[in-house]
Design a protein around this motif. Structure first.
Motif, PDB file in Angstrom:
ATOM      1  N   LEU A 155       5.311  30.923   9.921  1.00 44.75           N
ATOM      2  CA  LEU A 155       4.183  30.561   9.311  1.00 44.75           C
ATOM      3  C   LEU A 155       4.424  29.030   8.720  1.00 44.75           C
ATOM      4  O   LEU A 155       4.847  29.139   7.593  1.00 44.75           O
ATOM      5  CB  LEU A 155       3.482  31.515   8.233  1.00 44.75           C
ATOM      6  N   GLN A 156       3.969  28.192   9.378  1.00 47.50           N
ATOM      7  CA  GLN A 156       4.378  26.657   9.162  1.00 47.50           C
ATOM      8  C   GLN A 156       3.229  26.182   8.603  1.00 47.50           C
ATOM      9  O   GLN A 156       2.050  26.213   9.447  1.00 47.50           O
ATOM     10  CB  GLN A 156       5.118  26.263  10.217  1.00 47.50           C
ATOM     11  N   ILE A 157       3.173  25.088   8.023  1.00 44.80           N
ATOM     12  CA  ILE A 157       1.865  24.229   7.615  1.00 44.80           C
ATOM     13  C   ILE A 157       2.277  22.907   7.330  1.00 44.80           C
ATOM     14  O   ILE A 157       3.726  22.521   7.068  1.00 44.80           O
ATOM     15  CB  ILE A 157       1.330  24.856   6.270  1.00 44.80           C
ATOM     16  N   ILE A 158       1.363  21.926   7.193  1.00 48.97           N
ATOM     17  CA  ILE A 158       1.458  20.427   7.066  1.00 48.97           C
ATOM     18  C   ILE A 158       0.571  19.949   5.804  1.00 48.97           C
ATOM     19  O   ILE A 158      -0.694  20.446   6.031  1.00 48.97           O
ATOM     20  CB  ILE A 158       1.360  19.577   8.188  1.00 48.97           C
ATOM     21  N   GLU A 159       0.874  19.602   4.765  1.00 51.53           N
ATOM     22  CA  GLU A 159       0.053  19.022   3.867  1.00 51.53           C
ATOM     23  C   GLU A 159      -0.085  17.622   3.843  1.00 51.53           C
ATOM     24  O   GLU A 159       0.753  16.831   4.080  1.00 51.53           O
ATOM     25  CB  GLU A 159       0.586  19.225   2.449  1.00 51.53           C
ATOM     26  N   TYR A 160      -1.332  17.098   3.551  1.00 50.31           N
ATOM     27  CA  TYR A 160      -1.694  15.804   3.328  1.00 50.31           C
ATOM     28  C   TYR A 160      -2.276  15.493   2.148  1.00 50.31           C
ATOM     29  O   TYR A 160      -3.381  16.171   1.608  1.00 50.31           O
ATOM     30  CB  TYR A 160      -2.482  15.272   4.299  1.00 50.31           C
ATOM     31  N   GLU A 161      -1.631  14.845   1.312  1.00 45.92           N
ATOM     32  CA  GLU A 161      -2.024  14.536  -0.304  1.00 45.92           C
ATOM     33  C   GLU A 161      -2.418  15.823  -0.796  1.00 45.92           C
ATOM     34  O   GLU A 161      -3.497  16.011  -1.573  1.00 45.92           O
ATOM     35  CB  GLU A 161      -3.168  13.744  -0.203  1.00 45.92           C
ATOM     36  N   GLY A 162      -1.485  16.739  -0.551  1.00 40.72           N
ATOM     37  CA  GLY A 162      -1.805  18.104  -1.299  1.00 40.72           C
ATOM     38  C   GLY A 162      -2.483  19.262  -0.684  1.00 40.72           C
ATOM     39  O   GLY A 162      -2.871  20.373  -1.150  1.00 40.72           O
TER      40      GLY A 162
ATOM     41  N   LEU B 235      -3.485  11.613  12.289  1.00 35.81           N
ATOM     42  CA  LEU B 235      -2.377  11.473  11.844  1.00 35.81           C
ATOM     43  C   LEU B 235      -1.203  12.123  12.442  1.00 35.81           C
ATOM     44  O   LEU B 235       0.006  12.527  12.028  1.00 35.81           O
ATOM     45  CB  LEU B 235      -2.105  12.149  10.260  1.00 35.81           C
ATOM     46  N   LYS B 236      -1.300  12.474  13.826  1.00 37.37           N
ATOM     47  CA  LYS B 236      -0.439  13.256  14.541  1.00 37.37           C
ATOM     48  C   LYS B 236      -0.079  14.600  14.054  1.00 37.37           C
ATOM     49  O   LYS B 236       1.210  14.759  14.209  1.00 37.37           O
ATOM     50  CB  LYS B 236       0.854  12.256  14.948  1.00 37.37           C
ATOM     51  N   ILE B 237      -0.789  15.147  13.319  1.00 44.02           N
ATOM     52  CA  ILE B 237      -0.554  16.457  12.923  1.00 44.02           C
ATOM     53  C   ILE B 237       0.087  17.431  13.790  1.00 44.02           C
ATOM     54  O   ILE B 237       0.664  18.383  13.597  1.00 44.02           O
ATOM     55  CB  ILE B 237      -1.814  17.155  12.064  1.00 44.02           C
TER      56      ILE B 237
ATOM     57  N   PRO C 111       0.844  -1.311   0.040  1.00 43.87           N
ATOM     58  CA  PRO C 111       0.016   0.014   0.021  1.00 43.87           C
ATOM     59  C   PRO C 111       0.986   1.043  -0.067  1.00 43.87           C
ATOM     60  O   PRO C 111       1.886   1.432   0.563  1.00 43.87           O
ATOM     61  CB  PRO C 111      -0.680  -0.105   1.496  1.00 43.87           C
ATOM     62  N   ARG C 112       0.517   2.256  -0.729  1.00 38.19           N
ATOM     63  CA  ARG C 112       1.269   3.443  -0.947  1.00 38.19           C
ATOM     64  C   ARG C 112       1.327   4.371   0.374  1.00 38.19           C
ATOM     65  O   ARG C 112      -0.017   4.299   0.772  1.00 38.19           O
ATOM     66  CB  ARG C 112       0.922   4.239  -2.002  1.00 38.19           C
ATOM     67  N   LYS C 113       2.134   4.878   0.903  1.00 39.15           N
ATOM     68  CA  LYS C 113       1.862   5.505   2.273  1.00 39.15           C
ATOM     69  C   LYS C 113       1.628   7.095   1.672  1.00 39.15           C
ATOM     70  O   LYS C 113       2.114   7.617   0.594  1.00 39.15           O
ATOM     71  CB  LYS C 113       3.216   5.705   2.683  1.00 39.15           C
ATOM     72  N   PRO C 114       0.657   7.612   2.486  1.00 44.78           N
ATOM     73  CA  PRO C 114       0.053   8.770   2.218  1.00 44.78           C
ATOM     74  C   PRO C 114       1.363  10.047   2.513  1.00 44.78           C
ATOM     75  O   PRO C 114       2.126   9.794   3.116  1.00 44.78           O
ATOM     76  CB  PRO C 114      -1.003   9.218   3.267  1.00 44.78           C
ATOM     77  N   LYS C 115       1.209  10.810   1.295  1.00 45.85           N
ATOM     78  CA  LYS C 115       2.198  11.926   1.304  1.00 45.85           C
ATOM     79  C   LYS C 115       2.129  13.188   2.259  1.00 45.85           C
ATOM     80  O   LYS C 115       0.925  13.747   2.126  1.00 45.85           O
ATOM     81  CB  LYS C 115       2.544  12.501  -0.205  1.00 45.85           C
TER      82      LYS C 115
END
Length: 215
Positions: free
Chosen positions: A59-66, A121-123, A11-15
């Motif tokens: 100003l920091q962000i986290i993307e999940y699948e774009g 997802l421990k964001i 299974p592909r890991k989410p980016k």
């Protein structure tokens, strides 16, 4: 006999990507702000433009699948210039951070947002790791945050904020923000009344927490 050998794909890991925000991210950050805090004023384009122009590293962000699913905003201050009993508006100039002091010694976190659909997802932990790393990279002595108490309104008729915080520390009550912040190594300095009046869940209260950079 003919054998058909099938290769089973893993299974592909989410980016998941961690990075600093760019101006074209602002509409999505505003959307996230409205999703996370529907009963409070959201970030505006003017605020984000000001934050980015003054302190883009904060100003920091986290993307999940774009998709942007988490965001954290900070500024640098010299805490000696402020009273420990302060308001959100005072500590960050109502979100515009024009009071950012590059010569300061404290990274002050004014916002962390995690999309409620991506809580597993421990964001939040990733955002706090990013903020701690920023503090270390800039060789600042500490991180301060004015932590919300979003479950306090459920108990406000029974006891005051000090008793509520004590029960959270003793793990008799779970607060989704304070319980998490304590698990991230933050220590309580004091309770601040009328920190953010618009925060009805916290009845305007906040907890001033600190994390010391031992390096």
């Amino acid at each position: 006999l003919n054998f058909c050998i099938m290769k089973i794909r893993k299974p592909r890991k989410p980016k998941i990507f961690q990075r600093n925000a760019l101006p074209n991210d602002f509409p999505e950050i505003i959307k996230l702000s409205k999703r996370c805090f529907p009963d409070m004023p959201a970030w505006t384009m003017d605020m984000l433009e000001s934050q980015h122009s003054i302190f883009p590293e904060g100003l920091q962000i986290i993307e999940y699948e774009g998709e942007i699913v988490g965001s954290a905003t900070s500024l640098i201050i010299n805490m000696d210039d402020y009273d420990e009993i302060h308001t959100f508006a005072e500590i960050c100039d109502n979100g515009y951070i024009t009071n950012h002091d590059p010569e300061g010694d404290t990274l002050y976190g004014i916002e962390v947002m995690v999309h409620p659909d991506y809580q597993g997802l421990k964001i939040g932990r990733r955002l706090y790791d990013m903020r701690r790393q920023l503090c270390v990279d800039l060789n600042l002595k500490e991180i301060l945050i004015g932590g919300r108490l979003p479950n306090y309104h459920k108990y406000a008729d029974e006891f005051g904020p000090k008793a509520y915080v004590k029960r959270v520390i003793e793990k008799k009550i779970k607060d989704p923000v304070l319980t998490f912040q304590l698990s991230q190594g933050f220590q309580i300095r004091r309770i601040i009344k009328d920190y953010l009046p618009a925060d009805r869940e916290s009845e305007g209260h906040a907890v001033l927490l600190e994390w010391n950079n031992i390096d």
